[in-house]
Design an enzyme around this catalytic site. Structure first.
Site, short mmCIF file in Angstrom:
data_model
loop_
_atom_site.label_atom_id
_atom_site.label_comp_id
_atom_site.label_asym_id
_atom_site.label_seq_id
_atom_site.Cartn_x
_atom_site.Cartn_y
_atom_site.Cartn_z
N HIS A 60 -2.28 -7.63 2.34
CA HIS A 60 -2.26 -8.32 3.67
C HIS A 60 -3.60 -7.57 4.67
O HIS A 60 -3.47 -8.13 5.62
CB HIS A 60 -0.71 -8.12 4.28
CG HIS A 60 -0.53 -6.49 4.68
ND1 HIS A 60 -0.63 -6.37 5.92
CD2 HIS A 60 0.07 -5.61 4.21
CE1 HIS A 60 0.02 -4.94 6.35
NE2 HIS A 60 0.24 -4.74 5.12
N SER B 101 -4.22 -2.94 -0.35
CA SER B 101 -2.90 -3.80 0.05
C SER B 101 -3.17 -4.90 0.54
O SER B 101 -4.28 -5.21 1.25
CB SER B 101 -2.10 -2.99 1.43
OG SER B 101 -1.31 -3.86 1.84
N THR C 222 9.83 -8.04 -11.93
CA THR C 222 8.94 -9.26 -12.35
C THR C 222 7.93 -9.49 -10.94
O THR C 222 8.33 -9.17 -9.80
CB THR C 222 10.21 -10.41 -11.95
OG1 THR C 222 11.15 -9.99 -12.99
CG2 THR C 222 9.04 -11.76 -12.31
N GLY D 201 0.91 -1.21 -0.15
CA GLY D 201 -0.05 -0.02 0.03
C GLY D 201 1.02 1.42 0.06
O GLY D 201 0.52 2.33 -0.65
N THR D 202 1.92 1.09 0.74
CA THR D 202 2.87 2.35 0.97
C THR D 202 3.25 2.69 -0.63
O THR D 202 3.32 3.92 -0.89
CB THR D 202 4.22 2.20 1.49
OG1 THR D 202 3.28 1.76 2.85
CG2 THR D 202 5.00 3.10 1.89
N CYS E 186 2.87 0.78 12.15
CA CYS E 186 3.98 1.30 11.47
C CYS E 186 4.67 2.45 12.60
O CYS E 186 5.66 2.81 12.13
CB CYS E 186 3.89 2.07 10.27
SG CYS E 186 3.07 0.83 9.15
C1 LIG Z 1 -4.62 3.18 5.57
C2 LIG Z 1 -3.43 2.75 5.54
N1 LIG Z 1 -2.67 2.95 4.35
C3 LIG Z 1 -1.59 2.38 4.19
C4 LIG Z 1 -0.90 1.47 4.70
C5 LIG Z 1 0.36 0.91 4.18
O1 LIG Z 1 0.01 -0.28 3.74
P1 LIG Z 1 1.26 -1.38 3.36
O2 LIG Z 1 1.68 -2.11 4.80
O3 LIG Z 1 0.83 -2.48 2.42
O4 LIG Z 1 2.49 -0.57 2.89
C6 LIG Z 1 -1.58 0.89 5.83
C7 LIG Z 1 -1.17 -0.23 6.43
O5 LIG Z 1 -1.40 -0.22 7.81
C8 LIG Z 1 -2.93 1.64 6.26
O6 LIG Z 1 -3.68 1.06 7.28
#
Ligand SMILES: Cc1ncc(COP(=O)(O)O)c(C=O)c1O
Length: 420
Positions: free
Chosen positions: A204, A202, A240, A75-76, A328
């Protein structure tokens, strides 16, 4: 089996258990079908077919076309890519609008852009976590390249009116992005109804493995790759593809559509039962975030006179997993930036705990938590100098104690900053 003790998992906004069906779906791509999907021979082409099937599954989850799906690593990366593309394709535009309650993926990237000469507006929120759309509208300037507002907040579950925001952006000729990482499986996601240019997911967070994400890029929206390399993903993301993970993402996308009903009925009822129990049975507790405009699985509670880290430590001893903010930012001494942006006093923010439920939670899990949480809070309050009911504190001035405590913390931080 590495984990043998039972786990009572209330941290589904941090990550989710990989569904057994999802694990099964990926195994063939680790054992037999390990070819490179870009290879021209049949063995590669076969893998490519499965990659495209997964793309269609993920596209269907958000009502997009498969061509609009770009697989990323997380997601990041998806969020960073949307920001980066909007800025690099519009070199005269140097401004981004986002909110003060985004995930650190956006907050820290925004601050990084500021250091590189871009202008980023972090919009404030109201005390219930909601956004003032008039303020958002006023913040859009002729040089605004992108407005990025998350669809659901990961700490409080508060929802933002993305369709309205995207319509506003369209009327002003500005691109729009939403971080919808917390939404799939919990609420319906339809990019046509939302009208955004970019949307991040994302895997996961929806019972697939870590290491794969997706950026939706609306058809005809110009896009500049963020990861530059080979021609994978139709030239929009080099590298890839992580085929087993992507296949898992596709399977999880199907399951997420199927579990929508469960999240909105059974999981919501479990969350409400937990929330009502805490608010009515444990004194000096407050819900953080709007009661109704919220994800069905999330509850964030401030427990006055305790530190959330201490609560989490004692819960952990019983195998109960919860969190005090985004995974995070765990380990940081600062109170949650989301709760601070909502105007909570720092002490209340430091005493706030998030419980996020999911499809694998049962009534028995909630019973277990409800049995153990009150004595844990009581035990911590009994020894807390912040507690007006503390035996040594007949004449206790809670406002003064808070102010003293905050002064001490600020002094400690200043010392740390000097010695760093
Ligand atoms: C709202 C939100 N955006 C982005 C992320 C980041 O996703 P990823 O862990 O896949 O980088 C998260 C993860 O906690 C999230 O909750």
């Amino acid at each position: 089996m590495i984990q043998s003790k039972p786990v009572y998992y209330f941290d589904n906004n941090a990550t989710t258990r990989v569904a057994p069906e999802v694990v099964d779906s990926m195994v063939p791509f680790l054992r037999e079908l390990w070819g490179n999907p870009s290879s021209a021979y049949g063995f590669g082409a076969q893998v490519h077919g499965h990659l495209e099937k997964a793309r269609a599954q993920v596209a269907s989850l958000i009502h997009a076309e498969p061509k609009e799906v770009v697989f990323t690593s997380c997601g990041t990366e998806s969020n960073n890519s949307a920001f980066s593309s909007a800025l690099s394709l519009n070199p005269t535009k140097k401004h981004i609008v986002t909110t003060a309650v985004e995930h650190s993926a956006n907050i820290n990237f925004g601050e990084h852009l500021q250091k590189r000469g871009f202008d980023v507006t972090f919009l404030p929120v109201e005390s219930d976590g909601q956004l003032d759309l008039h303020q958002l509208e006023k913040s859009i300037r002729p040089d605004t390249a992108l407005v990025s507002v998350m669809m659901a907040n990961n700490e409080t579950g508060v929802l933002f009116p993305i369709a309205e925001i995207a319509a506003l952006c369209r009327s002003r000729g500005v691109l729009s992005h939403t971080d919808a990482v917390q939404v799939p499986g919990k609420l319906k996601l339809d990019v046509r109804e939302l009208g955004v240019d970019f949307l991040s997911l994302s895997a996961h967070k929806l019972h697939a493995p870590k290491g794969v994400g997706m950026l939706y890029v609306k058809r005809r929206t110009r896009y500049q790759p963020y990861v530059i390399g080979g021609h994978q993903e139709r030239g929009r993301r080099g590298g890839t593809e992580s085929v087993a993970n992507i296949v898992a993402f596709g399977r999880a996308a199907d399951l997420a559509q199927a579990s929508l009903h469960d999240e909105n009925t059974r999981v919501r009822a479990l969350r409400d039962r937990l929330e009502n129990f805490i608010l009515t049975r444990i004194p000096n507790t407050v819900r953080n975030g709007h009661r109704d405009h919220r994800l069905p699985n999330t509850v964030n509670i401030a427990f006055d006179f305790v530190e959330a880290e201490a609560v989490l430590l004692l819960l952990d001893q019983l195998g109960i997993c919860a969190s005090s903010g985004s995974a995070c930012t765990t380990g940081s001494l600062d109170p949650s930036h989301v709760l601070m942006a909502m105007g909570l006093p720092p002490m209340r923010a430091r005493g706030s705990v998030r419980f996020s439920l999911g499809i694998y939670n049962t009534d028995a899990d909630v019973d277990f938590l409800c049995r153990h949480l009150p004595p844990i809070i009581q035990k911590l309050r009994d020894i807390s100098p912040l507690n007006p009911g503390h035996p040594d504190n007949d004449q206790y001035d809670i406002a003064k104690a808070r102010a003293d405590h905050e002064r001490e913390q600020a002094a400690e931080k200043a010392l740390e900053a000097i010695s760093a």
